[in-house]
Design a protein around this motif. Sequence first.
Motif, short mmCIF file in Angstrom:
data_model
loop_
_atom_site.label_atom_id
_atom_site.label_comp_id
_atom_site.label_asym_id
_atom_site.label_seq_id
_atom_site.Cartn_x
_atom_site.Cartn_y
_atom_site.Cartn_z
N UNK A 135 0.85 -1.19 0.00
CA UNK A 135 0.00 0.00 0.00
C UNK A 135 0.88 1.24 0.00
N UNK A 136 0.71 2.07 -1.02
CA UNK A 136 1.52 3.29 -1.12
C UNK A 136 0.88 4.46 -0.38
N UNK A 137 -0.44 4.48 -0.33
CA UNK A 137 -1.13 5.57 0.34
C UNK A 137 -2.38 5.05 1.02
N UNK A 138 -2.58 5.47 2.25
CA UNK A 138 -3.75 5.07 3.02
C UNK A 138 -4.92 5.99 2.72
N UNK A 139 -6.13 5.43 2.79
CA UNK A 139 -7.30 6.30 2.67
C UNK A 139 -7.52 7.05 3.98
N UNK A 140 -7.32 6.35 5.10
CA UNK A 140 -7.56 7.01 6.39
C UNK A 140 -6.71 6.36 7.47
N UNK A 141 -6.22 7.20 8.38
CA UNK A 141 -5.56 6.72 9.60
C UNK A 141 -6.47 7.07 10.77
N UNK A 142 -6.78 6.07 11.58
CA UNK A 142 -7.70 6.22 12.71
C UNK A 142 -6.93 6.01 14.00
N UNK A 143 -7.07 6.94 14.94
CA UNK A 143 -6.35 6.79 16.20
C UNK A 143 -7.14 7.26 17.39
N UNK A 144 -7.55 6.36 18.29
CA UNK A 144 -8.14 6.78 19.56
C UNK A 144 -7.09 6.85 20.66
N UNK A 145 -7.22 7.83 21.55
CA UNK A 145 -6.36 7.96 22.72
C UNK A 145 -4.88 8.04 22.30
N UNK A 146 -4.02 7.18 22.86
CA UNK A 146 -2.63 7.17 22.43
C UNK A 146 -2.51 6.98 20.93
N UNK A 147 -3.43 6.21 20.35
CA UNK A 147 -3.41 6.00 18.91
C UNK A 147 -3.61 7.27 18.13
N UNK A 148 -4.36 8.23 18.70
CA UNK A 148 -4.51 9.52 18.05
C UNK A 148 -3.22 10.30 18.04
N UNK A 149 -2.47 10.24 19.14
CA UNK A 149 -1.15 10.86 19.17
C UNK A 149 -0.23 10.21 18.13
N UNK A 150 -0.30 8.88 18.06
CA UNK A 150 0.52 8.16 17.08
C UNK A 150 0.10 8.53 15.66
N UNK A 151 -1.20 8.71 15.44
CA UNK A 151 -1.68 9.14 14.12
C UNK A 151 -1.15 10.52 13.77
N UNK A 152 -1.08 11.41 14.75
CA UNK A 152 -0.49 12.72 14.51
C UNK A 152 1.01 12.59 14.19
N UNK A 153 1.71 11.73 14.92
CA UNK A 153 3.13 11.50 14.62
C UNK A 153 3.29 10.96 13.21
N UNK A 154 2.40 10.08 12.80
CA UNK A 154 2.42 9.54 11.44
C UNK A 154 2.21 10.65 10.42
N UNK A 155 1.24 11.53 10.66
CA UNK A 155 0.94 12.61 9.73
C UNK A 155 2.07 13.63 9.67
N UNK A 156 2.74 13.87 10.80
CA UNK A 156 3.80 14.86 10.84
C UNK A 156 5.08 14.37 10.18
N UNK A 157 5.37 13.10 10.32
CA UNK A 157 6.61 12.56 9.78
C UNK A 157 6.46 11.95 8.40
N UNK A 158 5.22 11.68 8.00
CA UNK A 158 4.95 11.12 6.68
C UNK A 158 3.85 11.94 6.01
N UNK A 159 4.12 13.22 5.73
CA UNK A 159 3.08 14.08 5.16
C UNK A 159 2.53 13.50 3.86
N UNK A 160 1.23 13.45 3.75
CA UNK A 160 0.61 12.94 2.53
C UNK A 160 0.50 11.44 2.47
N UNK A 161 0.89 10.73 3.53
CA UNK A 161 0.82 9.26 3.51
C UNK A 161 -0.61 8.76 3.66
#
Length: 365
Positions: A135-161
Amino acid sequence: MTEATRYCTLPDPFPMRRGGQLHGARIAFETWGTLNPAADNAVLILTGMSPSAHAASHPDDPSPGWWDDIVGAGKPIDTRRWFVICVNSLGSCMGSTGPASIDPATGERYRLGFPELTLEDVAAAAHEVVRSLGIEKLRCVVGPSMGGMTALAHALNLPGASDHLMLISTAPHSLPFSIAIRSLQRELIRSDPAWNHGQYDDDSFPVTGMMLARKLGMTTYRSALEWRQRFARTRVPDNQRDPAPFSPEFAVESYLAYQAERFITRFDPNCYLYLSRAMDWFDVADYGGSVARGLARVRARSALVIGVETDLLFPIEQQEEIAEGLRDAGVSTHFADLPSIQGHDAFLVDTHRFGRVIGNYMASI
């Protein structure tokens, strides 16, 4: 019945953000649904601190998952349309490599020899799972609680992923109250003589420290209003009480003890320490000097941010701050302020209320 959990071997070595590296590390994950020929219907779920990758029942593992009301055929995250991936966090003890795993260099458990863990490491490891699936690009990243922080880390370090983000009961960084609670939980574990500087085993396990840490956590996962409505001042029946002095007298005490006993049978103390500290360390402001400048790095088409008015750990103003920052970054953002009385854990238990919002958003992307 076959095993639903699969494993992705991480690149060797796998570098860690704060130094050190892992060799032969792996991430446990499960998938539901079918990846379409264009590989553009993938949804990644990043979990809170303690869940496994088993978010929902699976043909190869029909046992209930921790988000069974949300993930599945005909459910808010509909696996008839979406190819859903849920990963167990790096640093956990639910199949992924963490402090409880064997260090190949020594043949012994890592314990406190595990490199310092950040949520950026967790996000990077999860992305390796995505890549391994073609998979080259995800349609959506879902993160509850700590997972939301991890989703933000994902978005910040992998812009456009990922085209879209769903951030639930989370925060751009931990506030002092949350840090204080987690610091006390870690201290309770480390103060148990059986913890023994991380060198415990099954025969000498920090049961008391883990139980107290879990009880403290449980008191913050729900709201005072729910505690009052659910337990009031109900007492344990006399014929069920332990006769020892100061034994649990109220129903709420028995409930906390029951939840703590369940938890310590399935979670490793050192993993708890590492993941708890990783939450305290994460800060969107590290990416530009402020939360607003950090969120300006996000390159997503849209986002759903959900908060609960009664959340003590991640107050509603933190989700408002995320939503405002994403809008300023040009991300089409919907903010849902839900009136659940069930506090931080509402996304796990008030699934009817959450499901409507999540389902409507997933249908729109």
